[in-house]
Write an enzyme that holds these catalytic residues in place. Sequence first.
Site, PDB file in Angstrom:
ATOM      1  N   GLU A   1       2.883  79.681  64.175  1.00 58.87           N
ATOM      2  CA  GLU A   1       4.046  79.669  65.060  1.00 58.87           C
ATOM      3  C   GLU A   1       5.316  79.773  64.219  1.00 58.87           C
ATOM      4  O   GLU A   1       5.473  79.071  63.216  1.00 58.87           O
ATOM      5  CB  GLU A   1       4.074  78.377  65.877  1.00 58.87           C
ATOM      6  CG  GLU A   1       5.204  78.326  66.891  1.00 58.87           C
ATOM      7  CD  GLU A   1       5.203  77.050  67.710  1.00 58.87           C
ATOM      8  OE1 GLU A   1       6.130  76.879  68.523  1.00 58.87           O
ATOM      9  OE2 GLU A   1       4.291  76.218  67.527  1.00 58.87           O
TER      10      GLU A   1
ATOM     11  N   TYR B   1      11.775  98.422  68.556  1.00 57.36           N
ATOM     12  CA  TYR B   1      13.015  98.909  69.169  1.00 57.36           C
ATOM     13  C   TYR B   1      13.466 100.259  68.599  1.00 57.36           C
ATOM     14  O   TYR B   1      14.556 100.741  68.925  1.00 57.36           O
ATOM     15  CB  TYR B   1      14.138  97.890  68.958  1.00 57.36           C
ATOM     16  CG  TYR B   1      13.906  96.544  69.618  1.00 57.36           C
ATOM     17  CD1 TYR B   1      14.342  96.298  70.920  1.00 57.36           C
ATOM     18  CD2 TYR B   1      13.269  95.518  68.934  1.00 57.36           C
ATOM     19  CE1 TYR B   1      14.143  95.066  71.523  1.00 57.36           C
ATOM     20  CE2 TYR B   1      13.060  94.273  69.534  1.00 57.36           C
ATOM     21  CZ  TYR B   1      13.496  94.055  70.817  1.00 57.36           C
ATOM     22  OH  TYR B   1      13.297  92.834  71.425  1.00 57.36           O
TER      23      TYR B   1
ATOM     24  N   ASN C   1       0.536  93.046  63.483  1.00 55.81           N
ATOM     25  CA  ASN C   1       1.193  94.223  64.047  1.00 55.81           C
ATOM     26  C   ASN C   1       0.758  95.449  63.247  1.00 55.81           C
ATOM     27  O   ASN C   1       1.149  95.616  62.094  1.00 55.81           O
ATOM     28  CB  ASN C   1       2.716  94.031  63.979  1.00 55.81           C
ATOM     29  CG  ASN C   1       3.486  95.194  64.571  1.00 55.81           C
ATOM     30  OD1 ASN C   1       3.149  96.350  64.368  1.00 55.81           O
ATOM     31  ND2 ASN C   1       4.546  94.878  65.293  1.00 55.81           N
TER      32      ASN C   1
ATOM     33  N   ASP D   1       9.622  89.249  58.298  1.00 57.62           N
ATOM     34  CA  ASP D   1      10.192  88.816  59.569  1.00 57.62           C
ATOM     35  C   ASP D   1      11.420  89.676  59.787  1.00 57.62           C
ATOM     36  O   ASP D   1      12.319  89.717  58.940  1.00 57.62           O
ATOM     37  CB  ASP D   1      10.563  87.330  59.580  1.00 57.62           C
ATOM     38  CG  ASP D   1      10.733  86.840  61.019  1.00 57.62           C
ATOM     39  OD1 ASP D   1       9.766  86.926  61.786  1.00 57.62           O
ATOM     40  OD2 ASP D   1      11.833  86.386  61.377  1.00 57.62           O
TER      41      ASP D   1
END
Length: 203
Positions: free
Chosen positions: A49, A161, A19, A78
Site C-alpha cells: 500500500e 494519461y 503495470n 512512482d
Amino acid sequence: MTPPSPFPIAGAIVIASHNAGKVREIGELLAPMGVKAVSAAELGLPEPEETEESFAGNALLKARAAAEAADMPALADDSGLTVRALDGEPGINSARWAGPKRDFAVAMTKVNRALGDAADRRAAFVCALAVARPDGAEAVFEGTVAGHLTWPPRGGRGFGYDPIFVPDGHTLTFGEMAPVAKHAMSHRADAFAKLLAAWGAAA
C-alpha cells in the site's frame, strides 16, 4: 545518515510494479546497462500500500519491499500527473483516479471534468525512481516533463494519461509519439538519465 549507494548492480533487478506498460518502458531504459529486468508480477510479489505523501516516499517504500521479498536489488517507480489548475492533483493519486480496474479512460475523463472550462491547462509528469538492495543501500532520482493537457485523448501508444498530455515544444501527445521519441524527453527518461549517471560512475 545517508544510506550507502546501491550501485553498481549486475545480473538482474526486480521492477517493483505490476503495470505491464511501465515494466516494459523501464526495461527498455535499463537495456544499456546489460541488466535483466524482472517484474514483481513474474515473481508473485504483492503490491504494498502506498502510504507516503510524495512520489519519492512511495517509490522508496515499493523498492524496499520488493528488495526484501525477492532478496535481490529492486527498482521502483512512482510517477503521476500534476495539474496546476487542480492544485497538483491527481499527483500521487494518479493511479487511484483510474479506479480499482486501473481504467485510465476513466481517469482522463475525471481530469477533464475537473478542469471544466479552465483556461490554464498546464500540467507536468513527475517521476521518482528508487533503487534499493536487501542490505539497505538505496537511492532516489527524480525527473519531470512540463506540458499542457488536451481533449479529447489522442493516440493509442504509451499508457496512463499519455493520450491527453502534450509536452512543451511539441504538438503530438505522448500517446501519439513513437516510443523512442517519448523516451528522449519523458519524466521517466529524465529520472533515468540521473540514475544511469550514478550507476555508470560507480561501475
